[in-house]
Design an enzyme around this catalytic site. Structure first.
Site, PDB file in Angstrom:
ATOM      1  NE  ARG A   1      -9.882   4.849   2.236  1.00 19.98           N
ATOM      2  CZ  ARG A   1      -8.668   5.395   2.131  1.00 19.98           C
ATOM      3  NH1 ARG A   1      -8.532   6.688   1.932  1.00 19.98           N
ATOM      4  NH2 ARG A   1      -7.589   4.643   2.221  1.00 19.98           N
TER       5      ARG A   1
ATOM      6  CG  HIS B   1      -3.513  -3.275   4.108  1.00 16.45           C
ATOM      7  ND1 HIS B   1      -2.316  -2.771   4.557  1.00 16.45           N
ATOM      8  CD2 HIS B   1      -4.087  -2.256   3.396  1.00 16.45           C
ATOM      9  CE1 HIS B   1      -2.173  -1.518   4.155  1.00 16.45           C
ATOM     10  NE2 HIS B   1      -3.239  -1.182   3.444  1.00 16.45           N
TER      11      HIS B   1
ATOM     12  CB  CYS C   1      -0.983  -0.027   1.160  1.00 16.76           C
ATOM     13  SG  CYS C   1      -2.409   1.085   0.908  1.00 16.76           S
TER      14      CYS C   1
END
Length: 255
Positions: A134, A200, A100
């Site tokens: 997002r 993640h 990320c």
């Protein structure tokens, strides 16, 4: 082909005190355990903001995810000399796993939705553009053959949209979710032995085949050959396949 038990892997965890979202530190624990279970000596060193270290001594580097303001803090440290050492390690073929924010920093720049451009490391030919929406949720992608070819399950949460330039391949192709930008079905990067991803979770404990691909790549780069002893991954693979099935069916939430 020499015995892996005679080998040693030195891991550098860059900026652990800043880039540590969503349990990304678990990637280090996973690598260490999978090496130790095979009798391979593993040394992990944390290199924090302001600390000096000879990065040429390491075999594998991990950079986790962070917030935008944390990336700004890191840029000053990278410009103090660490950035050039990272670039040299990349060109030497050292293995990097970047997640990320750590992934985005390897590119040329991040441009915010207000058209403010933040110059990044420029170690790999790609850039990121900030967006209003997002891209968040559990997702899955299939690694390219050069990156092991396994199916990856993970969790993404980013507003930046990453676009790859010439000479850079994606880490994989999206099966479900957004990936790099939600447009071209690519996820992550693979340049030399740099692996960047938005996954993640952390990514490696959920995906043991990919973890072993990184280990094999690292040992082959250092020693010229590697035959990894198989591990009993029945439980890990069963959990992986169960989640993959749910993600592909759209039966998981982004919470």
């Amino acid at each position: 082909m020499s015995n892996t038990k005679e080998k040693q892997v030195k891991i550098c965890h860059l900026y652990p005190e800043v880039l540590n979202l969503y349990g990304d530190r678990g990637n280090i624990l996973c690598l260490k355990k999978r090496l130790q279970w095979r009798g391979i000596d593993c040394q992990v060193s944390e290199v924090k903001l302001g600390e000096k270290a000879d990065l040429s001594e390491f075999d594998l580097f991990f950079i986790g995810g962070g917030q935008d303001f944390e990336q700004e803090v890191l840029l000053k440290d990278l410009k103090s000399g660490k950035g050039n050492e990272i670039k040299a390690a990349i060109e030497d073929g050292k293995t990097f796993l970047c997640i990320c924010g750590g992934y985005q920093m390897m590119g040329h720049y991040y441009e915010t939705k207000d058209h403010q451009k933040m110059e990044f490391l420029g170690a790999v030919n790609f850039h990121t553009i900030g967006g209003d929406i997002r891209m968040i949720g559990n997702y899955a992608f299939k690694c390219t053959p050069e990156s092991g070819g396994s199916n990856i399950v993970g969790f993404e949460n980013h507003s930046g949209r990453t676009y790859l330039g010439e000479g850079v391949n994606p880490l994989g192709n999206v099966l479900s979710g957004y990936g790099n930008n939600g447009e071209d079905k690519t996820e992550g990067i693979r340049y030399k032995n740099v692996y960047g991803s938005y996954s993640h979770g952390p990514i490696l404990p959920k995906n043991p085949e990919f973890a072993d691909h990184l280990i094999k790549t690292t040992i082959e780069t250092k020693y010229g050959s590697c035959e990894l002893e198989p591990l009993d991954d029945k439980a890990e693979l069963a959990a992986h396949d169960y989640i993959l099935d749910l993600v592909l069916k759209g039966e998981t939430s982004g919470d």
